[in-house]
Design a protein around this motif. Sequence first.
Motif, PDB file in Angstrom:
ATOM      1  N   PRO A   2       0.808  -1.221   0.000  1.00  0.00           N
ATOM      2  CA  PRO A   2       0.000   0.000   0.000  1.00  0.00           C
ATOM      3  C   PRO A   2       0.841   1.271   0.000  1.00  0.00           C
ATOM      4  O   PRO A   2       0.449   2.268  -0.608  1.00  0.00           O
ATOM      5  N   VAL A   3       1.983   1.245   0.660  1.00  0.00           N
ATOM      6  CA  VAL A   3       2.842   2.439   0.686  1.00  0.00           C
ATOM      7  C   VAL A   3       3.349   2.735  -0.721  1.00  0.00           C
ATOM      8  O   VAL A   3       3.293   3.869  -1.194  1.00  0.00           O
ATOM      9  N   ALA A   4       3.842   1.725  -1.400  1.00  0.00           N
ATOM     10  CA  ALA A   4       4.347   1.910  -2.765  1.00  0.00           C
ATOM     11  C   ALA A   4       3.231   2.363  -3.701  1.00  0.00           C
ATOM     12  O   ALA A   4       3.441   3.240  -4.549  1.00  0.00           O
ATOM     13  N   ARG A  58      -2.640  12.731   3.109  1.00  0.00           N
ATOM     14  CA  ARG A  58      -3.213  12.523   4.448  1.00  0.00           C
ATOM     15  C   ARG A  58      -3.945  11.182   4.590  1.00  0.00           C
ATOM     16  O   ARG A  58      -3.716  10.446   5.548  1.00  0.00           O
ATOM     17  N   PRO A  59      -4.814  10.809   3.650  1.00  0.00           N
ATOM     18  CA  PRO A  59      -5.456   9.491   3.767  1.00  0.00           C
ATOM     19  C   PRO A  59      -4.448   8.334   3.718  1.00  0.00           C
ATOM     20  O   PRO A  59      -4.576   7.358   4.452  1.00  0.00           O
ATOM     21  N   ALA A  60      -3.422   8.446   2.869  1.00  0.00           N
ATOM     22  CA  ALA A  60      -2.405   7.381   2.785  1.00  0.00           C
ATOM     23  C   ALA A  60      -1.616   7.290   4.085  1.00  0.00           C
ATOM     24  O   ALA A  60      -1.308   6.196   4.567  1.00  0.00           O
ATOM     25  N   TRP A  61      -1.278   8.436   4.666  1.00  0.00           N
ATOM     26  CA  TRP A  61      -0.532   8.474   5.932  1.00  0.00           C
ATOM     27  C   TRP A  61      -1.363   7.855   7.055  1.00  0.00           C
ATOM     28  O   TRP A  61      -0.856   7.059   7.845  1.00  0.00           O
ATOM     29  N   THR A  62      -2.634   8.195   7.109  1.00  0.00           N
ATOM     30  CA  THR A  62      -3.532   7.644   8.130  1.00  0.00           C
ATOM     31  C   THR A  62      -3.628   6.122   7.989  1.00  0.00           C
ATOM     32  O   THR A  62      -3.531   5.389   8.973  1.00  0.00           O
ATOM     33  N   GLU A  63      -3.789   5.647   6.757  1.00  0.00           N
ATOM     34  CA  GLU A  63      -3.875   4.202   6.530  1.00  0.00           C
ATOM     35  C   GLU A  63      -2.571   3.510   6.917  1.00  0.00           C
ATOM     36  O   GLU A  63      -2.579   2.440   7.528  1.00  0.00           O
ATOM     37  N   TYR A  65      -0.416   4.367   9.210  1.00  0.00           N
ATOM     38  CA  TYR A  65      -0.305   4.269  10.667  1.00  0.00           C
ATOM     39  C   TYR A  65      -1.320   3.327  11.285  1.00  0.00           C
ATOM     40  O   TYR A  65      -1.100   2.789  12.365  1.00  0.00           O
ATOM     41  N   GLN A  66      -2.428   3.071  10.601  1.00  0.00           N
ATOM     42  CA  GLN A  66      -3.380   2.084  11.108  1.00  0.00           C
ATOM     43  C   GLN A  66      -2.799   0.674  11.045  1.00  0.00           C
ATOM     44  O   GLN A  66      -3.176  -0.195  11.819  1.00  0.00           O
ATOM     45  N   HIS A  67      -1.867   0.459  10.109  1.00  0.00           N
ATOM     46  CA  HIS A  67      -1.297  -0.875   9.902  1.00  0.00           C
ATOM     47  C   HIS A  67       0.188  -0.972  10.246  1.00  0.00           C
ATOM     48  O   HIS A  67       0.733  -2.076  10.269  1.00  0.00           O
ATOM     49  N   ALA A  68       0.840   0.131  10.520  1.00  0.00           N
ATOM     50  CA  ALA A  68       2.298   0.168  10.661  1.00  0.00           C
ATOM     51  C   ALA A  68       2.842  -0.737  11.749  1.00  0.00           C
ATOM     52  O   ALA A  68       3.926  -1.290  11.603  1.00  0.00           O
ATOM     53  N   TYR A  69       2.123  -0.894  12.814  1.00  0.00           N
ATOM     54  CA  TYR A  69       2.667  -1.643  13.940  1.00  0.00           C
ATOM     55  C   TYR A  69       2.205  -3.089  13.958  1.00  0.00           C
ATOM     56  O   TYR A  69       2.391  -3.795  14.934  1.00  0.00           O
ATOM     57  N   GLY A  71       3.456  -5.242  11.886  1.00  0.00           N
ATOM     58  CA  GLY A  71       4.600  -5.991  11.369  1.00  0.00           C
ATOM     59  C   GLY A  71       5.746  -5.036  11.130  1.00  0.00           C
ATOM     60  O   GLY A  71       5.624  -3.838  11.344  1.00  0.00           O
ATOM     61  N   SER A  72       6.856  -5.580  10.684  1.00  0.00           N
ATOM     62  CA  SER A  72       8.034  -4.726  10.470  1.00  0.00           C
ATOM     63  C   SER A  72       8.465  -4.726   9.011  1.00  0.00           C
ATOM     64  O   SER A  72       9.612  -4.455   8.697  1.00  0.00           O
ATOM     65  N   THR A  73       7.536  -5.015   8.117  1.00  0.00           N
ATOM     66  CA  THR A  73       7.885  -5.097   6.703  1.00  0.00           C
ATOM     67  C   THR A  73       8.137  -3.739   6.068  1.00  0.00           C
ATOM     68  O   THR A  73       9.010  -3.592   5.238  1.00  0.00           O
ATOM     69  N   VAL A  74       7.368  -2.733   6.467  1.00  0.00           N
ATOM     70  CA  VAL A  74       7.462  -1.419   5.846  1.00  0.00           C
ATOM     71  C   VAL A  74       7.704  -0.366   6.916  1.00  0.00           C
ATOM     72  O   VAL A  74       7.095  -0.390   7.974  1.00  0.00           O
ATOM     73  N   GLY A  75       8.602   0.538   6.608  1.00  0.00           N
ATOM     74  CA  GLY A  75       8.849   1.675   7.477  1.00  0.00           C
ATOM     75  C   GLY A  75       8.956   2.941   6.645  1.00  0.00           C
ATOM     76  O   GLY A  75       9.160   2.882   5.436  1.00  0.00           O
ATOM     77  N   ILE A  76       8.787   4.053   7.284  1.00  0.00           N
ATOM     78  CA  ILE A  76       8.918   5.346   6.602  1.00  0.00           C
ATOM     79  C   ILE A  76       9.873   6.199   7.415  1.00  0.00           C
ATOM     80  O   ILE A  76       9.772   6.269   8.644  1.00  0.00           O
ATOM     81  N   TRP A  77      10.790   6.831   6.726  1.00  0.00           N
ATOM     82  CA  TRP A  77      11.756   7.719   7.364  1.00  0.00           C
ATOM     83  C   TRP A  77      11.614   9.073   6.691  1.00  0.00           C
ATOM     84  O   TRP A  77      11.790   9.205   5.486  1.00  0.00           O
ATOM     85  N   HIS A  78      11.248  10.083   7.441  1.00  0.00           N
ATOM     86  CA  HIS A  78      11.106  11.452   6.923  1.00  0.00           C
ATOM     87  C   HIS A  78      12.135  12.335   7.614  1.00  0.00           C
ATOM     88  O   HIS A  78      12.304  12.259   8.826  1.00  0.00           O
ATOM     89  N   GLU A  79      12.766  13.181   6.855  1.00  0.00           N
ATOM     90  CA  GLU A  79      13.586  14.262   7.401  1.00  0.00           C
ATOM     91  C   GLU A  79      13.254  15.508   6.602  1.00  0.00           C
ATOM     92  O   GLU A  79      13.095  15.441   5.386  1.00  0.00           O
ATOM     93  N   THR A  80      13.152  16.633   7.281  1.00  0.00           N
ATOM     94  CA  THR A  80      12.874  17.897   6.607  1.00  0.00           C
ATOM     95  C   THR A  80      13.957  18.891   7.002  1.00  0.00           C
ATOM     96  O   THR A  80      14.246  19.050   8.183  1.00  0.00           O
ATOM     97  N   TYR A  81      14.543  19.505   6.007  1.00  0.00           N
ATOM     98  CA  TYR A  81      15.555  20.541   6.228  1.00  0.00           C
ATOM     99  C   TYR A  81      15.071  21.827   5.578  1.00  0.00           C
ATOM    100  O   TYR A  81      14.663  21.807   4.422  1.00  0.00           O
ATOM    101  N   ALA A  82      15.124  22.912   6.293  1.00  0.00           N
ATOM    102  CA  ALA A  82      14.797  24.221   5.725  1.00  0.00           C
ATOM    103  C   ALA A  82      16.125  24.930   5.471  1.00  0.00           C
ATOM    104  O   ALA A  82      16.872  25.210   6.403  1.00  0.00           O
TER     105      ALA A  82
END
Length: 123
Positions: A2-4, A58-63, A65-69, A71-82
């Motif tokens: 679903p993330v992809a 927003r809907p994809a992010w919500t979905e 996090y509903q499933h993220a925990y 299993g450990s198959t998918v993770g997301i790493w965000h970094e923001t630099y200004a």
Amino acid sequence: MPVAKAMGPMLRELTADPDSGLLGFRSFPSLRSVTMIQYWESTEKLQAFANDARRTHRPAWTEFYQHAYQGSTVGIWHETYAVPAGQFETIYGNMPLLGLGQVSGVVPVNRRGATAAERLAHR
């Protein structure tokens, strides 16, 4: 999966809307992961897109996090630099424009100074 599947529609939505604030992006797939770098006009436009429930993120992010925990198959790493305007340097030597140079334009090194310190101070 679903993330992809969510990423393509997000990128299509953003690139079709010149006012979205997305300046450009690059994807770096590897055997076990995909890294994506995005360049945004401002953190405000990034946050506006990310938090708008009527847009694709927003809907994809919500979905996610509903499933993220479950299993450990998918993770997301965000970094923001200004990065303030004029406070970065990108050098190209026999290379096509990539990254910040591609989205913000370039100036030949010989027109600004001989060293990185001189070029950055000139701004």
